[in-house]
Scaffold this motif. Structure first.
Motif, PDB file in Angstrom:
ATOM      1  N   THR A   1       1.026  -0.893   0.233  1.00 50.85           N
ATOM      2  CA  THR A   1       0.058  -0.103   0.008  1.00 50.85           C
ATOM      3  C   THR A   1       0.797   1.258   0.109  1.00 50.85           C
ATOM      4  O   THR A   1       2.102   1.241   0.247  1.00 50.85           O
ATOM      5  CB  THR A   1      -0.895   0.137   1.134  1.00 50.85           C
ATOM      6  OG1 THR A   1       0.010  -0.123   2.429  1.00 50.85           O
ATOM      7  CG2 THR A   1      -1.934  -1.092   1.363  1.00 50.85           C
TER       8      THR A   1
ATOM      9  N   ARG B   1      -5.609   0.268  -2.537  1.00 49.60           N
ATOM     10  CA  ARG B   1      -4.189   0.060  -1.830  1.00 49.60           C
ATOM     11  C   ARG B   1      -3.543   1.337  -2.176  1.00 49.60           C
ATOM     12  O   ARG B   1      -2.673   1.479  -1.578  1.00 49.60           O
ATOM     13  CB  ARG B   1      -3.541  -1.144  -2.194  1.00 49.60           C
ATOM     14  CG  ARG B   1      -4.201  -2.248  -1.488  1.00 49.60           C
ATOM     15  CD  ARG B   1      -3.307  -3.634  -1.760  1.00 49.60           C
ATOM     16  NE  ARG B   1      -3.208  -3.978  -3.159  1.00 49.60           N
ATOM     17  CZ  ARG B   1      -2.431  -3.823  -3.998  1.00 49.60           C
ATOM     18  NH1 ARG B   1      -1.287  -3.412  -3.691  1.00 49.60           N
ATOM     19  NH2 ARG B   1      -2.542  -4.404  -5.228  1.00 49.60           N
TER      20      ARG B   1
ATOM     21  N   LEU C   1      -7.137  -4.505   5.157  1.00 47.58           N
ATOM     22  CA  LEU C   1      -7.514  -4.492   3.696  1.00 47.58           C
ATOM     23  C   LEU C   1      -8.914  -4.932   3.633  1.00 47.58           C
ATOM     24  O   LEU C   1      -9.264  -5.218   2.492  1.00 47.58           O
ATOM     25  CB  LEU C   1      -6.649  -5.126   2.735  1.00 47.58           C
ATOM     26  CG  LEU C   1      -5.335  -4.325   2.611  1.00 47.58           C
ATOM     27  CD1 LEU C   1      -4.395  -5.114   1.458  1.00 47.58           C
ATOM     28  CD2 LEU C   1      -5.607  -2.873   1.913  1.00 47.58           C
TER      29      LEU C   1
END
Length: 217
Positions: free
Chosen positions: A81, A129, A104
């Motif tokens: 990310t 992300r 996530l």
């Protein structure tokens, strides 16, 4: 006429990370009292944050050993990310299953005694992300049991997740499939209907387990 249960889910900001599961003994099937379960972020709806089990004491806590370890895998390159994520989830344990969430928005069901993976839910679409969320984490899931449903019926045990990108998702606790009767295909968009629309995606986020309140009407 039987009164229908109405589920009210409230997303709230909670600070801190629970660690009381250290004192949670092995779960060996549903208990009428629920004394051996950890059914909410703070152990119970009132947030007692401690287990009534007595197997682990001050005298033997130093003898504890790691029973198993499970890796979510989100440190791998395929989950990279732009903004650093942090794992802050407190698992819950109900009906002999442990449920844990990830930054996530994935939900993982595990055998609490062995750490064996039972199922993994991946939100669709996946959490972006590339967005720089300010507090890129998820602190856990919530659960609700439809006692009026037949044992074994789909979504009798539900697991609720609030993702970082403000989606409220209801899952079948048995297999992790979205509950079709909840929201739209199992999902409620928490951004819809906001008085002040977010200027950008990262401006509005959810990190805490939903509060589940059941009333009759």
């Amino acid at each position: 006429m039987r009164r229908k249960p109405l589920i009210v889910l409230i997303t709230v900001a909670l600070l801190g990370v629970g660690v009381a599961l250290l004192a949670h003994g092995p779960h060996r099937g549903p208990a009428p009292s629920g004394s051996d379960e950890w059914s909410a972020y703070g152990r119970d709806p009132l947030g007692s944050r401690s287990s009534p089990l007595t197997e682990i004491t001050r005298g033997n806590v130093g003898e504890l050993e790691v029973a198993w370890t499970y890796h979510t895998g989100e440190t791998g390159p395929e989950y990279a990310t732009r903004q650093r994520t942090s794992f802050e989830a407190t698992p819950i344990v109900v009906d002999g299953v442990m449920y844990v969430s990830t930054p996530l928005g994935r939900v993982i069901a595990l055998d609490p005694e062995t750490g064996t993976e039972r199922w993994v839910f991946q939100p669709n679409p996946a959490v972006d992300r590339q967005v720089r969320f300010g507090d890129f984490t998820n602190r856990g899931v919530s659960t609700w049991l439809d006692s009026a449903a037949t044992p074994g019926a789909p979504c009798r045990r539900r697991i609720f997740l609030a993702t970082i990108d403000a989606r409220l998702i209801g899952l079948d606790g048995h297999d992790g499939h979205p509950c079709a009767g909840f929201g739209e295909g199992g999902t409620v968009d928490l951004r819809r209907g906001l008085r002040n629309s977010p200027f950008e995606v990262a401006e509005y986020e959810e990190t805490s387990p939903p509060a589940v309140i059941t009333v009759s009407w």
